[in-house]
Write a protein that holds these residues in place. Structure first.
Motif, PDB file in Angstrom:
ATOM      1  N   ALA A   1       0.836   4.071  -2.989  1.00 35.90           N
ATOM      2  CA  ALA A   1       0.527   5.479  -2.719  1.00 35.90           C
ATOM      3  C   ALA A   1       1.654   6.381  -3.192  1.00 35.90           C
ATOM      4  O   ALA A   1       1.417   7.431  -3.803  1.00 35.90           O
TER       5      ALA A   1
ATOM      6  N   VAL B   1       0.852  -1.200   0.000  1.00 36.63           N
ATOM      7  CA  VAL B   1       0.000   0.000   0.000  1.00 36.63           C
ATOM      8  C   VAL B   1       0.885   1.246   0.000  1.00 36.63           C
ATOM      9  O   VAL B   1       0.615   2.218  -0.718  1.00 36.63           O
ATOM     10  N   TYR B   2       1.941   1.218   0.778  1.00 35.66           N
ATOM     11  CA  TYR B   2       2.867   2.350   0.841  1.00 35.66           C
ATOM     12  C   TYR B   2       3.478   2.651  -0.524  1.00 35.66           C
ATOM     13  O   TYR B   2       3.462   3.803  -0.969  1.00 35.66           O
TER      14      TYR B   2
ATOM     15  N   ILE C   1      -1.503   7.865   1.655  1.00 40.64           N
ATOM     16  CA  ILE C   1      -1.974   6.495   1.872  1.00 40.64           C
ATOM     17  C   ILE C   1      -3.461   6.492   2.193  1.00 40.64           C
ATOM     18  O   ILE C   1      -4.210   5.647   1.706  1.00 40.64           O
TER      19      ILE C   1
END
Length: 75
Positions: free
Chosen positions: A61, A57-58, A68
């Motif tokens: 983003a 996810v990091y 995020i």
């Protein structure tokens, strides 16, 4: 999906990721390259087939140049 607690949430996250990616004008391949993750992984996340990791996810983003939290703004 293995060990997924909330399939609807995982699918909603994937749909939101796809929406944000499209708004950024990126293909799945572009996003995968920018995030340095496999192309197939982007597709699986967008289809809600996997419960992705925090580190993924990091990098997503970061590659999309969004906070995020923006990836979780779908509810």
């Amino acid at each position: 999906m293995i060990n997924v607690k909330n399939k609807e949430f995982i699918s909603a996250f994937g749909g939101n990721l796809k929406k944000i990616r499209n708004e950024a004008g990126l293909s799945q391949e572009d996003l995968a390259n920018d995030a340095d993750i496999p192309l197939s992984q982007v597709g699986r996340i967008e289809r809600g087939e996997v419960n992705t990791t925090i580190s993924t996810v990091y990098v997503l983003a970061k590659a999309l140049k969004v906070k995020i939290t923006h990836l979780f703004e779908f509810q």
